[in-house]
Design a protein around this motif. Sequence first.
Motif, PDB file in Angstrom:
ATOM      1  N   SER A 195      29.959  24.901 107.055  1.00 36.40           N
ATOM      2  CA  SER A 195      30.931  24.907 108.145  1.00 36.40           C
ATOM      3  C   SER A 195      32.033  25.885 107.749  1.00 36.40           C
ATOM      4  O   SER A 195      32.741  25.660 106.766  1.00 36.40           O
ATOM      5  CB  SER A 195      31.517  23.511 108.360  1.00 36.40           C
ATOM      6  OG  SER A 195      30.508  22.586 108.699  1.00 36.40           O
ATOM      7  N   ALA A 196      32.157  26.986 108.489  1.00 41.07           N
ATOM      8  CA  ALA A 196      33.095  28.047 108.121  1.00 41.07           C
ATOM      9  C   ALA A 196      34.178  28.192 109.183  1.00 41.07           C
ATOM     10  O   ALA A 196      33.902  28.108 110.388  1.00 41.07           O
ATOM     11  CB  ALA A 196      32.356  29.366 107.934  1.00 41.07           C
ATOM     12  N   PHE A 197      35.410  28.426 108.733  1.00 46.09           N
ATOM     13  CA  PHE A 197      36.556  28.506 109.641  1.00 46.09           C
ATOM     14  C   PHE A 197      37.437  29.703 109.270  1.00 46.09           C
ATOM     15  O   PHE A 197      37.579  30.045 108.088  1.00 46.09           O
ATOM     16  CB  PHE A 197      37.396  27.236 109.585  1.00 46.09           C
ATOM     17  CG  PHE A 197      36.656  25.991 109.990  1.00 46.09           C
ATOM     18  CD1 PHE A 197      36.700  25.550 111.297  1.00 46.09           C
ATOM     19  CD2 PHE A 197      35.908  25.282 109.059  1.00 46.09           C
ATOM     20  CE1 PHE A 197      36.018  24.393 111.676  1.00 46.09           C
ATOM     21  CE2 PHE A 197      35.214  24.133 109.427  1.00 46.09           C
ATOM     22  CZ  PHE A 197      35.269  23.691 110.738  1.00 46.09           C
ATOM     23  N   LEU A 198      38.016  30.306 110.298  1.00 50.23           N
ATOM     24  CA  LEU A 198      39.028  31.348 110.121  1.00 50.23           C
ATOM     25  C   LEU A 198      40.358  30.750 110.564  1.00 50.23           C
ATOM     26  O   LEU A 198      40.481  30.270 111.694  1.00 50.23           O
ATOM     27  CB  LEU A 198      38.678  32.581 110.951  1.00 50.23           C
ATOM     28  CG  LEU A 198      39.600  33.796 110.789  1.00 50.23           C
ATOM     29  CD1 LEU A 198      39.433  34.412 109.412  1.00 50.23           C
ATOM     30  CD2 LEU A 198      39.307  34.834 111.880  1.00 50.23           C
ATOM     31  N   ILE A 199      41.372  30.776 109.688  1.00 52.13           N
ATOM     32  CA  ILE A 199      42.642  30.094 109.963  1.00 52.13           C
ATOM     33  C   ILE A 199      43.784  31.090 109.836  1.00 52.13           C
ATOM     34  O   ILE A 199      43.919  31.778 108.816  1.00 52.13           O
ATOM     35  CB  ILE A 199      42.847  28.913 108.991  1.00 52.13           C
ATOM     36  CG1 ILE A 199      41.693  27.915 109.127  1.00 52.13           C
ATOM     37  CG2 ILE A 199      44.196  28.232 109.235  1.00 52.13           C
ATOM     38  CD1 ILE A 199      41.710  26.800 108.101  1.00 52.13           C
ATOM     39  N   GLY A 209      48.245  26.964 113.646  1.00 58.69           N
ATOM     40  CA  GLY A 209      47.557  26.196 114.684  1.00 58.69           C
ATOM     41  C   GLY A 209      46.376  26.947 115.258  1.00 58.69           C
ATOM     42  O   GLY A 209      45.539  26.371 115.970  1.00 58.69           O
ATOM     43  N   ASN A 210      46.265  28.251 114.978  1.00 63.22           N
ATOM     44  CA  ASN A 210      45.126  29.042 115.435  1.00 63.22           C
ATOM     45  C   ASN A 210      43.982  28.923 114.434  1.00 63.22           C
ATOM     46  O   ASN A 210      44.084  29.383 113.293  1.00 63.22           O
ATOM     47  CB  ASN A 210      45.520  30.515 115.595  1.00 63.22           C
ATOM     48  CG  ASN A 210      46.464  30.719 116.749  1.00 63.22           C
ATOM     49  OD1 ASN A 210      46.393  30.017 117.754  1.00 63.22           O
ATOM     50  ND2 ASN A 210      47.374  31.688 116.620  1.00 63.22           N
ATOM     51  N   GLU A 283      47.632  39.528 112.110  1.00 63.72           N
ATOM     52  CA  GLU A 283      46.939  40.783 112.432  1.00 63.72           C
ATOM     53  C   GLU A 283      45.442  40.682 112.148  1.00 63.72           C
ATOM     54  O   GLU A 283      44.609  41.035 112.984  1.00 63.72           O
ATOM     55  CB  GLU A 283      47.559  41.925 111.626  1.00 63.72           C
ATOM     56  CG  GLU A 283      46.915  43.279 111.903  1.00 63.72           C
ATOM     57  CD  GLU A 283      47.514  44.382 111.035  1.00 63.72           C
ATOM     58  OE1 GLU A 283      46.973  45.501 111.048  1.00 63.72           O
ATOM     59  OE2 GLU A 283      48.532  44.106 110.349  1.00 63.72           O
ATOM     60  N   ASN A 284      45.109  40.189 110.962  1.00 60.18           N
ATOM     61  CA  ASN A 284      43.697  40.057 110.606  1.00 60.18           C
ATOM     62  C   ASN A 284      42.999  38.975 111.435  1.00 60.18           C
ATOM     63  O   ASN A 284      41.819  39.093 111.758  1.00 60.18           O
ATOM     64  CB  ASN A 284      43.549  39.735 109.113  1.00 60.18           C
ATOM     65  CG  ASN A 284      43.664  40.963 108.238  1.00 60.18           C
ATOM     66  OD1 ASN A 284      43.294  42.058 108.658  1.00 60.18           O
ATOM     67  ND2 ASN A 284      44.199  40.790 107.039  1.00 60.18           N
ATOM     68  N   TYR A 285      43.752  37.924 111.772  1.00 59.23           N
ATOM     69  CA  TYR A 285      43.149  36.863 112.575  1.00 59.23           C
ATOM     70  C   TYR A 285      42.722  37.406 113.938  1.00 59.23           C
ATOM     71  O   TYR A 285      41.610  37.142 114.416  1.00 59.23           O
ATOM     72  CB  TYR A 285      44.131  35.705 112.764  1.00 59.23           C
ATOM     73  CG  TYR A 285      43.549  34.554 113.554  1.00 59.23           C
ATOM     74  CD1 TYR A 285      42.762  33.590 112.931  1.00 59.23           C
ATOM     75  CD2 TYR A 285      43.790  34.442 114.926  1.00 59.23           C
ATOM     76  CE1 TYR A 285      42.214  32.536 113.662  1.00 59.23           C
ATOM     77  CE2 TYR A 285      43.252  33.406 115.665  1.00 59.23           C
ATOM     78  CZ  TYR A 285      42.464  32.445 115.019  1.00 59.23           C
ATOM     79  OH  TYR A 285      41.920  31.412 115.755  1.00 59.23           O
ATOM     80  N   LYS A 286      43.594  38.177 114.565  1.00 67.36           N
ATOM     81  CA  LYS A 286      43.268  38.736 115.875  1.00 67.36           C
ATOM     82  C   LYS A 286      42.087  39.687 115.791  1.00 67.36           C
ATOM     83  O   LYS A 286      41.159  39.640 116.619  1.00 67.36           O
ATOM     84  CB  LYS A 286      44.489  39.467 116.433  1.00 67.36           C
ATOM     85  CG  LYS A 286      44.254  40.072 117.822  1.00 67.36           C
ATOM     86  CD  LYS A 286      45.518  40.764 118.315  1.00 67.36           C
ATOM     87  CE  LYS A 286      45.255  41.371 119.711  1.00 67.36           C
ATOM     88  NZ  LYS A 286      46.465  42.077 120.231  1.00 67.36           N
ATOM     89  N   LYS A 287      42.098  40.539 114.765  1.00 66.63           N
ATOM     90  CA  LYS A 287      41.033  41.531 114.624  1.00 66.63           C
ATOM     91  C   LYS A 287      39.687  40.872 114.323  1.00 66.63           C
ATOM     92  O   LYS A 287      38.669  41.200 114.937  1.00 66.63           O
ATOM     93  CB  LYS A 287      41.403  42.518 113.511  1.00 66.63           C
ATOM     94  CG  LYS A 287      40.364  43.608 113.279  1.00 66.63           C
ATOM     95  CD  LYS A 287      40.884  44.652 112.312  1.00 66.63           C
ATOM     96  CE  LYS A 287      41.162  44.068 110.943  1.00 66.63           C
ATOM     97  NZ  LYS A 287      41.589  45.100 109.969  1.00 66.63           N
TER      98      LYS A 287
END
Length: 607
Positions: A195-199, A209-210, A283-287
């Motif tokens: 189970s992988a997540f980007l936070i 919260g994203n 920035e990295n989260y959006k990209k």
Amino acid sequence: MNLTLREKAAYGLGAVGKDMVYMLSASYVLYYFQDVLGVSAVAMGVILLVARIFDAFNDPIMGVIVAKTKTRWGKFRPWLLIGTITNAAILIMMFSAPPSLDGGGMIAYAAVTYILWGVTYTMMDIPYWSMIPAFTRSGREREGLSALARSCAGVGSALVTIITVMAVSALGSAMVGSSTDNTVMTISNSDKNVSAFLIEVDGDKNPTGNVKNLTADLGSGLVMSAEISGSDKVFEKVIHVNPDNANVKISVNGTELEDASAELVMDSRDSAEAVFAIFVNAENYKKLSETGDFHTEVTFSSTLEVERVGFKYFSIVIGVLFVIFIIVTCVCIKEKSSVDMQTASVGQMFNALVHNDQAMTIVITIVLVNTATYITSNLLIYFFKYDLAGSNWQGNYTLFNTFAGGMQIIAMMALFPLLRKLFSTLKVFYICVFSAIGGYLILLAMALSGTKSVFLFFVPGFFIMAAVGILNVIVTIFLANTVDYGEYKNNRRDESVIFSMQTFVVKLASGIAAMVASICLTVFNIQESSTTELSCKTFLEKIADYESHTTETIGTGAVAGLRLVMTLTPIVVLIIALVIFKAKYILTDEKLTELTQEIAKRKEANM
């Protein structure tokens, strides 16, 4: 004849070395045995309790032994040198525990070395502070030297606080090198249910919260592999690797991510399930959220073995410096006061203390002032971890401690001399107590208002820690003054007896504060929350909290209780100290001058 610059510098250098050793043990022995070597927290708690009980008997006895000593080098310097050499040796042994020892053997090793370290530290600490009345005169000279020594002690403490983590990592890496990577485990979503997540995190590394569920959103577009390397300790029980216990390197789609971290949890080495999270900036989260393919490679290089070896060599460096600094002190300092002290049994010693009402007043004041400070310091880590919270709570905690330690040193070295030019020592004492109480009131208001910025907490930190730094100097001066009062009232000088009580009462205050903190953690179930084992299930729940923007990891009632105990309790304790001191302490500058003249007349009459 006044003290020379050479003598002052030599005495101050000894204080630097002495408190470098003390801070290394006080701040890191629990971390070393518990986190690095795996000794249980319960066992370490018992060891600390036994050491405190032993101190109650050891410290006064050592004071009597020093008082009975008569050598050609004086009464204090022989014990100062013997205690320093043996304490440095025990320090190195304590941080050089054989990793091959089993659970019971490691507990026994920790118990024996820690208790012996306390015994040998007392052997050195009591004669160090007892020397002050023996080679200084009453008044300004004694105040100046006490202030200098306390300031230098603060420098030693701050140095170790600031450089230990960095130095341990550097020394450990240099001595161990790549040999720590003796065990390697590779996992991927081809052989595990990952189970992988980007936070997304903000500038303070707190989750915003994203949260993007990479496994659910990308499906076959997710290619994830992670390599874990290090000693076998990494793979015992639950595998939980993160920036706290491993060096982390992250690459996504062939590009290494800067300013990012990762955390991985598996219930065991053979577990078919793994939970993986990458923490990135906005920035990295959006990209990365917009990419259709997510090929990520992460390496976790364990630092556990590096830390074990690093602590060993760092303790050697500190121990050697300690011995060198104290040798300089012993060579440069001469005991100018040839006082023929009467010896006393332990029972007579306590009886003499009871009859020296000024010494008793200062001893009680020291216990109360230090208890107030230690209550806050013991609970502060829980405040940052579970109240302010956030994934960067360790960084904020370190930042606050660095500021607080710096303020303490500046207050001792610069602010106290400035205040002393304007006010008497007694007035400076009252100013500092009211400053600390005011700082705690500000801290309480900020905590109850929900303040989250660590920089705003610098304001109460200034008022509290500056006051604490100056109070540490002042109570030492007051304690030295009670030696003259004791000679005036009881016709005997009890430097070692009285200063042995200083060593003990500081430890007593630490024990009382630890008990108060323990009660707080138990009543509000904070300790239980902090020791919950992180499994795949709990890690998934933690990530869900990130997504719902829930940063508190303990209940609202527990948060309120923690804040109140951390602030109101020290305020009450400081007010009690203030009332007792104001009612009982009589040694003004004028009174000390009168006592000194009377003692000199008695000596002339007896010649």
